[in-house]
Design a protein around this motif. Structure first.
Motif, PDB file in Angstrom:
ATOM      1  N   HIS A 148      26.909  45.099 -19.090  1.00 26.68           N
ATOM      2  CA  HIS A 148      25.669  44.599 -18.955  1.00 26.68           C
ATOM      3  C   HIS A 148      24.609  44.782 -20.054  1.00 26.68           C
ATOM      4  N   VAL A 149      23.541  44.166 -20.462  1.00 31.23           N
ATOM      5  CA  VAL A 149      22.343  44.423 -21.282  1.00 31.23           C
ATOM      6  C   VAL A 149      21.357  44.383 -20.751  1.00 31.23           C
ATOM      7  N   PHE A 150      20.530  45.267 -21.069  1.00 30.68           N
ATOM      8  CA  PHE A 150      19.030  45.463 -20.402  1.00 30.68           C
ATOM      9  C   PHE A 150      17.958  45.752 -21.666  1.00 30.68           C
ATOM     10  N   THR A 151      17.242  44.910 -21.525  1.00 32.18           N
ATOM     11  CA  THR A 151      16.090  44.623 -22.645  1.00 32.18           C
ATOM     12  C   THR A 151      14.904  44.723 -22.226  1.00 32.18           C
TER      13      THR A 151
ATOM     14  N   GLN B 264      24.549  40.284 -24.850  1.00 35.14           N
ATOM     15  CA  GLN B 264      25.929  40.519 -24.428  1.00 35.14           C
ATOM     16  C   GLN B 264      26.649  39.872 -25.014  1.00 35.14           C
TER      17      GLN B 264
ATOM     18  N   SER C 158      17.415  47.492 -26.478  1.00 29.76           N
ATOM     19  CA  SER C 158      18.284  47.134 -25.446  1.00 29.76           C
ATOM     20  C   SER C 158      19.231  47.870 -25.396  1.00 29.76           C
TER      21      SER C 158
ATOM     22  N   ASN D 171      19.205  38.946 -22.157  1.00 25.06           N
ATOM     23  CA  ASN D 171      20.176  39.740 -22.206  1.00 25.06           C
ATOM     24  C   ASN D 171      21.692  39.328 -22.075  1.00 25.06           C
TER      25      ASN D 171
END
Length: 132
Positions: free
Chosen positions: A39-42, A14, A49, A10
């Motif tokens: 934010h990054v949500f994988t 990002q 993502s 993540n």
């Protein structure tokens, strides 16, 4: 997959998306100084993502900048796939992150309450006297 690996992925995505936003998007209407990748949500399968983006400004301006980012999604996807070497490169989806604006709104409300009720403020602690 371990959560620490997903966290590192993540952060890597990002960082790479944030860098590439400035390099890939050459639209004169795009203001890179107003855009922050928050934010990054994988997913655990590394297939998708969700990239959260905070944009400073009025809602109309935010939607305009998001439209520009969405229009360049494939280019950003290709660059991230080239720079971030994984078994599967996650498909990026971009969403507006309202948390920064919401935090500013809450802090403004707290400040307003403090101004209206100065007696609610905590007194400064008395300085301690040095021990001999």
């Amino acid at each position: 997959m371990s959560t620490s690996r997903i966290t590192r992925i993540n952060e890597l995505i990002q960082h790479e998306v944030a860098q590439q936003l400035y390099r890939v998007i050459n639209d004169p209407a795009f203001d890179p100084a107003a855009v922050t990748v928050t934010h990054v949500f994988t997913g655990s399968d590394l297939r998708h993502s969700k990239v959260l983006i905070s944009i400073r400004g009025e809602p109309a301006r935010q939607h305009e900048l998001m439209r520009i980012i969405h229009a360049h999604r494939r280019e950003l996807q290709a660059v991230v796939a080239k720079q971030v070497v994984l078994k599967y490169t996650p498909q990026l989806s971009f969403e507006l992150d309202p948390s920064v604006a919401e935090g500013d709104r809450v802090l403004g409300l707290i400040s307003q309450l403090e101004d209206e009720h100065p007696d609610w403020r905590k007194p400064d602690p008395a300085p301690e006297e040095p021990t001999p």
